[in-house]
Motif scaffolding. Structure first.
Motif, PDB file in Angstrom:
ATOM      1  N   MET A 167      11.290 -12.503  10.569  1.00 49.06           N
ATOM      2  CA  MET A 167      11.304 -11.411   9.601  1.00 49.06           C
ATOM      3  C   MET A 167       9.879 -11.155   9.122  1.00 49.06           C
ATOM      4  O   MET A 167       9.073 -12.077   9.060  1.00 49.06           O
ATOM      5  CB  MET A 167      12.170 -11.856   8.421  1.00 49.06           C
ATOM      6  CG  MET A 167      12.435 -10.813   7.380  1.00 49.06           C
ATOM      7  SD  MET A 167      13.250 -11.588   5.934  1.00 49.06           S
ATOM      8  CE  MET A 167      11.813 -11.884   4.908  1.00 49.06           C
ATOM      9  N   ILE A 168       9.591  -9.916   8.817  1.00 49.10           N
ATOM     10  CA  ILE A 168       8.356  -9.589   8.107  1.00 49.10           C
ATOM     11  C   ILE A 168       8.775  -8.958   6.790  1.00 49.10           C
ATOM     12  O   ILE A 168       9.601  -8.040   6.788  1.00 49.10           O
ATOM     13  CB  ILE A 168       7.510  -8.555   8.880  1.00 49.10           C
ATOM     14  CG1 ILE A 168       7.171  -9.059  10.278  1.00 49.10           C
ATOM     15  CG2 ILE A 168       6.230  -8.218   8.118  1.00 49.10           C
ATOM     16  CD1 ILE A 168       6.503  -7.991  11.141  1.00 49.10           C
ATOM     17  N   ALA A 169       8.218  -9.435   5.683  1.00 49.10           N
ATOM     18  CA  ALA A 169       8.482  -8.800   4.389  1.00 49.10           C
ATOM     19  C   ALA A 169       7.179  -8.229   3.854  1.00 49.10           C
ATOM     20  O   ALA A 169       6.142  -8.893   3.906  1.00 49.10           O
ATOM     21  CB  ALA A 169       9.054  -9.812   3.406  1.00 49.10           C
ATOM     22  N   LEU A 170       7.224  -6.982   3.395  1.00 49.97           N
ATOM     23  CA  LEU A 170       6.075  -6.357   2.733  1.00 49.97           C
ATOM     24  C   LEU A 170       6.483  -6.006   1.315  1.00 49.97           C
ATOM     25  O   LEU A 170       7.532  -5.383   1.119  1.00 49.97           O
ATOM     26  CB  LEU A 170       5.655  -5.058   3.432  1.00 49.97           C
ATOM     27  CG  LEU A 170       5.011  -5.123   4.807  1.00 49.97           C
ATOM     28  CD1 LEU A 170       6.085  -5.014   5.874  1.00 49.97           C
ATOM     29  CD2 LEU A 170       4.000  -3.992   4.986  1.00 49.97           C
ATOM     30  N   PHE A 171       5.655  -6.382   0.353  1.00 51.80           N
ATOM     31  CA  PHE A 171       5.914  -6.036  -1.040  1.00 51.80           C
ATOM     32  C   PHE A 171       4.823  -5.088  -1.508  1.00 51.80           C
ATOM     33  O   PHE A 171       3.637  -5.418  -1.457  1.00 51.80           O
ATOM     34  CB  PHE A 171       5.969  -7.291  -1.899  1.00 51.80           C
ATOM     35  CG  PHE A 171       7.120  -8.183  -1.528  1.00 51.80           C
ATOM     36  CD1 PHE A 171       8.380  -7.963  -2.063  1.00 51.80           C
ATOM     37  CD2 PHE A 171       6.948  -9.203  -0.613  1.00 51.80           C
ATOM     38  CE1 PHE A 171       9.460  -8.763  -1.699  1.00 51.80           C
ATOM     39  CE2 PHE A 171       8.022 -10.007  -0.245  1.00 51.80           C
ATOM     40  CZ  PHE A 171       9.276  -9.792  -0.788  1.00 51.80           C
ATOM     41  N   ILE A 172       5.242  -3.901  -1.949  1.00 51.51           N
ATOM     42  CA  ILE A 172       4.298  -2.849  -2.316  1.00 51.51           C
ATOM     43  C   ILE A 172       4.397  -2.621  -3.819  1.00 51.51           C
ATOM     44  O   ILE A 172       5.427  -2.150  -4.317  1.00 51.51           O
ATOM     45  CB  ILE A 172       4.609  -1.544  -1.536  1.00 51.51           C
ATOM     46  CG1 ILE A 172       4.516  -1.825  -0.029  1.00 51.51           C
ATOM     47  CG2 ILE A 172       3.629  -0.433  -1.918  1.00 51.51           C
ATOM     48  CD1 ILE A 172       5.809  -1.696   0.704  1.00 51.51           C
ATOM     49  N   GLY A 173       3.350  -3.014  -4.535  1.00 53.17           N
ATOM     50  CA  GLY A 173       3.322  -2.832  -5.981  1.00 53.17           C
ATOM     51  C   GLY A 173       1.901  -2.517  -6.386  1.00 53.17           C
ATOM     52  O   GLY A 173       1.280  -1.642  -5.806  1.00 53.17           O
ATOM     53  N   THR A 174       1.387  -3.250  -7.386  1.00 51.95           N
ATOM     54  CA  THR A 174      -0.006  -3.087  -7.790  1.00 51.95           C
ATOM     55  C   THR A 174      -0.922  -3.433  -6.622  1.00 51.95           C
ATOM     56  O   THR A 174      -1.977  -2.848  -6.434  1.00 51.95           O
ATOM     57  CB  THR A 174      -0.322  -4.016  -8.979  1.00 51.95           C
ATOM     58  OG1 THR A 174       0.663  -3.796  -9.975  1.00 51.95           O
ATOM     59  CG2 THR A 174      -1.695  -3.746  -9.527  1.00 51.95           C
ATOM     60  N   GLY A 175      -0.517  -4.409  -5.855  1.00 50.13           N
ATOM     61  CA  GLY A 175      -1.189  -4.750  -4.604  1.00 50.13           C
ATOM     62  C   GLY A 175      -0.166  -4.725  -3.493  1.00 50.13           C
ATOM     63  O   GLY A 175       0.979  -4.306  -3.709  1.00 50.13           O
ATOM     64  N   ILE A 176      -0.567  -5.145  -2.309  1.00 52.34           N
ATOM     65  CA  ILE A 176       0.385  -5.280  -1.208  1.00 52.34           C
ATOM     66  C   ILE A 176       0.211  -6.660  -0.593  1.00 52.34           C
ATOM     67  O   ILE A 176      -0.900  -7.066  -0.258  1.00 52.34           O
ATOM     68  CB  ILE A 176       0.193  -4.180  -0.136  1.00 52.34           C
ATOM     69  CG1 ILE A 176       0.511  -2.800  -0.745  1.00 52.34           C
ATOM     70  CG2 ILE A 176       1.074  -4.448   1.083  1.00 52.34           C
ATOM     71  CD1 ILE A 176       0.448  -1.651   0.240  1.00 52.34           C
TER      72      ILE A 176
END
Lengths: 322, 322
Positions: B137-146
């Protein structure tokens, strides 16, 4: 190699088959090279030729098929998840071909193992070349295309469908440069040999001077990595600019990959790197360094591959015991 | 979780500590949240507060420290290779701090495990959220940073120095967009919330109309993901364009990552994705698809994260048995 017995490694390219008998210590005991011209889209004939090359390499080594543990084949294409079939190999004209069993039948039932050709080369560099002794590594091969291999926890990463390592098709400059896959901005479209050649040819057409301008009777689409290397060595400004540009894009990709995967080592190989040598590796490293996150800007070594033309067959041999 | 006993997971952010007691089935039995304002650059006081939050969460669950197997802490920063020290956590003002032992001392010698906060969230999504049952799996979290996390062969990839997963710092559009790390063209610089906000603010300054133009008394640098979501929902053209642009860059990165790693699944999370919801995920998927190599253009699912705010503490808890 499994059990001390030698194995046969086969490097299958678009123009040649190179089979080698590889001893348990990783040395090539004997080789056989065959041209594959005119065998595109004729899978049966090409499989016959591969079997012939294996038999001849074994004969040169004074061995029979019953004396080797397995035959590994590095294929320029995509395999299925079981690595039994070649899903697609554009340069061979192969589509969904059961190569493992078809080839085993031609080799008295010998155990045949398939691996992607670039992943094979990465595996060889990891075990016997620049990456020996490292637990994690990224290898990039820059030639007609760009591919690579990832090693994590001492093992080659295959991905869920056997497709991992296609790092030539990572967008690196959104919207710029048409890729062989039809998309834009991929690393391959910006940094592989055809991109260097296009860069030079366009500027020569616009009137820039270069020592390569009259090469191949002016048909610059035929420029080789060797032509470009000779021009760089002669101090040719345009060729040097093209080579540095390719190295810069490779360096950008390396920077991103180090941030993503945090490897112990990065290895650069393939025809372009072999021709342009250490200078190219240093240009790429120089472009990569500032992109590597400060918090982890340890000196990740970025090095040239060491095995040259043997990487493919050695890796195919090593893949038999993966 | 190691042995059927509950564990404590701690999500340590720039503004709050969230501690939760997590049962062996992955359910949160009790929580305690503390504000960390004014504790930046005061590591001793913050460590005291973390210990206090752990004690309070345990008290709410009616448990003592001797009844839990371990305490896991997700840290917004970089760890050393042994995950004993925090190398750097800019938002906390921590540099080279021996957090594992310092915190264990405050917790009667309990076993403390550190993990990066984003990697923790990825781990939680893999075990208990969108990625449950997948091997990669690849998880990307997009918020103030990535940031993100990679799972291969069922395990979180840490990299050779514990730094793997920094996928916000992959060059995606060479030369464009200044990143928080000082470089240009990184995914974070093009697609994180500050990039969306900059995109909107610049166009409003040039006279484009938008329902967010008067938000925060016109101080558009203070726009939240929620403000942008509300504007998109109201049909605001500028906000929608900004959101789609962010999703497009995320999609480009996802396309490249799928080619590189061939995962079973891609998960998108973080504040921007939570606010903008399924539309954002679909825009990103739409941008990713054409970049995924034809030979392997299987339908790799690209999905929204499922655990929301609990991902951090659940992941920190899970990391104790990694």
């Amino acid at each position: 190699m499994d059990d001390g017995r030698p194995v046969v490694g086969v490097d299958l390219g678009g123009t040649k088959v190179l089979a080698g008998v590889v001893g348990s210590d990783g040395h090539v005991l004997a080789r056989c090279k065959q041209k594959t011209a005119r065998l595109k889209d004729r899978p049966e004939a090409l499989l016959d030729l591969i079997a012939e090359a294996v038999h001849e390499a074994l004969a040169s080594a004074g061995l029979g098929l019953d004396q080797v543990a397995a035959v590994g084949v590095g294929v320029p294409g995509t395999l299925d998840a079981e690595r039994a079939r070649v899903a697609i190999a554009p340069n061979l004209g192969w589509v969904d071909l059961p190569v493992r069993d078809d080839l085993s039948r031609r080799l008295d039932g010998a155990r045949v193992c398939l691996e992607n050709d670039v992943r094979s080369a990465a595996l060889a560099e990891h075990r016997l070349g620049a990456g020996a002794g490292r637990q994690s590594m990224i290898a990039l091969f820059i030639g007609t295309g760009i591919g690579g291999g990832l090693v994590a926890d001492g093992r080659l990463v295959h991905g869920s469908h056997g497709g991992a390592g296609e790092l030539g098709h990572m967008p690196i400059r959104a919207g710029r440069g048409r890729c062989s896959c039809g998309q834009k901005g991929h690393l391959e479209a910006l940094a592989a040999r055809p991109a260097l050649v296009r860069y030079i040819a366009r500027r020569v057409a616009r009137g820039e001077s270069s020592v390569v301008a009259r090469r191949h009777r002016g048909d610059l689409t035929r420029l080789t990595s060797g032509d470009i290397e000779a021009a760089v060595r002669a101090g040719d400004k345009l060729a040097t600019r093209a080579a540095r540009r390719s190295a810069r894009y490779v360096g950008l990709a390396v920077g991103g990959l180090v941030n993503l995967l945090d490897p112990e080592l990065v290895v650069l190989g393939g025809g372009v790197v072999e021709a342009l040598g250490q200078a190219y590796v240093e240009w790429a490293a120089e472009a990569a360094r500032p992109h590597i996150l400060a918090a982890s800007r340890r000196e990740v070594p970025i090095q040239a591959a060491r095995l040259g033309d043997d990487a493919g067959l050695l890796g195919a041999a090593l893949a038999t015991r993966e």
